[in-house]
Design an enzyme around this catalytic site. Structure first.
Site, PDB file in Angstrom:
ATOM      1  CB  SER A   3      -0.900   0.005   1.230  1.00 15.49           C
ATOM      2  OG  SER A   3      -0.094   0.244   2.373  1.00 15.49           O
ATOM      3  CE  LYS A   4      -1.471   7.223  -2.722  1.00 16.65           C
ATOM      4  NZ  LYS A   4      -1.370   6.763  -3.950  1.00 16.65           N
ATOM      5  NE  ARG A   5       0.238   0.265   6.177  1.00 14.52           N
ATOM      6  CZ  ARG A   5       0.898  -0.886   6.287  1.00 14.52           C
ATOM      7  NH1 ARG A   5       2.013  -0.945   6.973  1.00 14.52           N
ATOM      8  NH2 ARG A   5       0.450  -1.986   5.705  1.00 14.52           N
ATOM      9  CG  HIS A   6       4.178  -1.212   2.447  1.00 19.00           C
ATOM     10  ND1 HIS A   6       2.915  -1.711   2.246  1.00 19.00           N
ATOM     11  CD2 HIS A   6       4.677  -1.839   3.539  1.00 19.00           C
ATOM     12  CE1 HIS A   6       2.662  -2.621   3.186  1.00 19.00           C
ATOM     13  NE2 HIS A   6       3.707  -2.702   3.977  1.00 19.00           N
ATOM     14  N   GLY A   7       5.054   3.114   0.750  1.00 17.84           N
ATOM     15  CA  GLY A   7       5.758   3.930  -0.238  1.00 17.84           C
ATOM     16  C   GLY A   7       5.451   3.472  -1.655  1.00 17.84           C
TER      17      GLY A   7
END
Ligand code: GLU
Length: 467
Positions: free
Chosen positions: A242-246
Site C-alpha cells: 500500500s501507499k503506507r509502504h511507499g
C-alpha cells in the site's frame, strides 16, 4: 506452437500501479520471447469511474517502461456490438435466458440461502420462464444448459498449477446488465477470443473469475487460452502492498527520477526468477522469460533494492541516454541548457547520483546563475573566512590567466599555487568548493572546474571572494 498472443487489459480507473505494471511486463515478455503479439485493451465499461486521463497516463507509463503493444489499442466501450452478438447467440441456443428479477429479489434469495447455511446465489427462478427483453431485465448464463451433467471445471494454471471447481458452485451469472452493457466476464471472454489471445496472464484477484469464463468459452464453443494468475505483491513487511509502504503509481516513480530499467528489473523479480540472477538487460529478460519459473507465492516489493538497481543503472546507462532522461528534469528547474552541454556534466556526476532527480540537482548547482548558488551555512562559516576569501581572490587571478582550462592545466595550477605560497591544500580546497557549488561535496576540483568552464568558475570565485 501457435503464435503466442498475450494481452494487458487495464481498467482506466486510476494510474498504472506496480501490480498492473508487473502483469503488463510478464505479458509483454512472454509475447516477445516467443516472437508473438502483445495486445493492449482498455476495459472502460465502468462509465462512472473510467477516465480518459487515466487511459493516457497508463499508456504513458507503458511507453516509459518500454512495453510497446501490437495492433490497434482496443476500447471495450467501442466493442459492445461484438458482446451483444455473443449474448444473442447464447440466448438463441438456450445457453442464456432473460431474467426479470429485481436486485432486491436477488438479494432476498441470497439472504434466504445464507439463512439456510447455503452459498448465497441466484436460485434460477427465471431459467425456464422463457422471458423476453423488458426494461430492467438482465441476461443470465444457463449453467445447467452448458454443463447438463454437472461435474467440474478444471484448468492448469501457469502459476498455480491444477485448479478444479465444482460446476455446482457456479451461479447463473449475469452476462448483460439491465443497461445493455456486458458484464466483465462476458466482455473479457469475447475480447480474448476475438483477439486470438493464447495466454491470459493477470493478477490472482481474478482467479475466481476464470471458471466462470471457462463456462462461457464452453457455452460459445471456443478454444480455451492458457491462464496464469500471478500472486499479489506484498510490502516489505509481507502485508498487502500500500501507499503506507511507499508504493506509488508508475508515473510517480518516473517523477522521482527513477530509471525505467530499474523498475523493470525490480518488477520482474516479483514472482519470477532465473537462477540467482538479479540484474537483467531487456534482451536477457526476453531470452529467459518463457513462462516457466513463475512463483505461486506472493512476492514482497523491496524498495531498498529498487534504489540499488537505480544507482546501478545510472552508472550503466550510456551517457547520451542519461542526458536524454535527465534533460527534462533540468529544464523543469527553469535552466536553459543543451543536451551537448550536459554530456560532460552527466559523465562527471553519474557515479555520485542515485536518481535522475539527484543528477538534475547536481546539474542545477553547476548551471544556475552565480547569485543563485546557495551557500551551506556551516560550510560557508568555516571556509569563507577572511583568509579563505583572500585565497579565492588570488585563485581568481591565477585561473583567469591560464592558457587552457582543462583538468590537467587546472590541476597543475592549483597545486603550484598551494605549494608556491607555502599553503596546505585544506586552506584552499574548502573555500574553493564552497565558492563553486555552495557546499563541501562534489567531484575532483580540476575536473569540476573544467566542466563548469572558465567564465562560470571566475564569476563564482568573484562572488565568494568579495570581502
Ligand atoms: N480489467 C481487469 C482489471 O483491471 C483485467 C482483467 C483481466 O486481465 O482479465 O483488473
Amino acid at each position: 506452437m501457435n503464435k503466442v498472443i498475450t494481452r494487458f487489459a487495464p481498467s482506466p480507473t486510476g494510474h498504472l500501479h506496480i501490480g498492473g505494471a508487473r502483469t503488463a511486463l510478464f505479458c509483454w515478455l512472454l509475447a516477445r520471447h516467443y516472437g508473438g503479439e502483445f495486445r493492449l485493451r482498455i476495459e472502460d465499461t465502468d462509465l462512472e469511474r473510467s477516465k480518459q486521463e487515466y487511459t493516457d497516463s497508463i499508456l504513458a507509463s507503458m511507453r516509459w517502461l518500454g512495453l510497446d503493444w501490437d495492433g490497434e489499442l482496443a476500447y471495450q466501450t467501442q466493442r459492445t456490438a461484438l458482446y451483444n452478438a455473443a449474448v444473442d447467440r447464447l440466448l438463441e441456443t438456450g445457453k442464456a435466458y432473460w431474467c426479470s428479477c429485481t436486485p432486491e429479489e436477488v438479494e432476498a434469495m441470497r439472504e434466504a440461502a445464507r439463512a439456510r447455511g447455503d452459498k448465497p446465489r441466484y436460485d434460477g427462478r427465471c431459467r425456464d420462464k422463457h422471458l423476453g427483453p423488458a426494461p430492467g431485465s438482465v441476461v443470465r448464463l444457463n449453467v445447467a444448459a452448458v454443463m447438463p451433467d454437472g461435474g467440474r471445471i478444471v484448468f492448469d494454471d501457469m502459476v498455480k498449477g491444477h485448479i478444479a471447481v465444482d460446476v455446482d458452485e457456479l451461479d447463473d451469472m449475469i452476462l448483460r446488465r439491465s443497461d445493455g452493457m456486458p458484464t466483465y466476464n462476458m466482455a473479457v471472454v469475447v475480447d480474448d477470443h476475438d483477439m486470438g489471445v493464447t495466454h491470459v496472464i493477470r493478477g490472482d484477484d481474478h482467479v475466481s473469475n476464470t471458471p466462470k469464463q471457462i463456462l462461457l468459452y464452453k457455452a460459445l464453443g471456443w478454444d480455451l487460452p492458457v491462464f496464469g494468475h500471478v500472486p499479489m505483491i506484498l510490502g516489505p513487511d509481507r502485508q498487502k502492498l500500500s501507499k503506507r509502504h511507499g508504493a506509488r503509481a508508475v508515473v510517480e516513480y518516473q517523477k522521482d527520477g527513477l530509471l525505467p530499467a530499474a523498475l523493470v528489473n525490480c518488477l520482474v523479480r516479483l514472482g519470477w526468477s532465473h537462477g540467482d540472477q538479479e540484474l537483467f538487460t531487456m534482451d536477457e529478460l526476453i531470452e529467459f522469460f518463457d513462462g516457466t519459473n513463475l512463483n505461486s507465492s506472493a512476492a514482497a516489493f523491496d524498495f531498498e533494492k529498487l534504489n540499488w538497481f537505480n544507482a546501478h543503472y545510472l552508472h550503466e546507462t550510456p551517457v547520451e541516454e542519461l542526458v536524454r532522461l535527465v534533460e527534462p528534469f533540468v529544464v523543469r528547474k527553469g535552466l536553459d541548457v543543451t543536451a551537448e552541454a550536459l554530456v560532460p556534466m552527466v559523465a562527471l556526476y553519474r557515479e555520485r547520483a542515485n536518481t535522475l532527480l539527484d543528477l538534475a540537482d547536481d546539474m542545477a548547482r553547476m548551471l544556475c546563475p552565480t547569485e543563485a548558488v546557495v551557500y551551506d551555512e556551516k560550510a560557508a562559516a568555516k571556509a569563507l573566512t577572511d583568509e579563505g576569501r583572500a585565497q579565492l581572490r588570488a585563485l581568481h587571478d591565477v585561473f583567469a590567466a591560464l592558457p587552457d582550462f582543462d583538468p590537467a592545466t587546472l590541476d597543475t595550477a592549483l597545486n603550484s599555487y598551494v605549494a608556491g605560497n607555502g599553503l596546505k591544500f585544506k586552506q584552499v580546497g574548502p573555500p574553493l568548493r564552497v565558492a563553486l557549488l555552495g557546499n563541501q561535496s562534489g567531484p575532483h576540483l580540476p575536473d569540476l572546474m573544467a566542466v563548469m568552464g572558465r567564465e562560470r568558475v571566475l564569476s563564482r570565485l568573484e562572488r565568494a571572494g568579495r570581502a
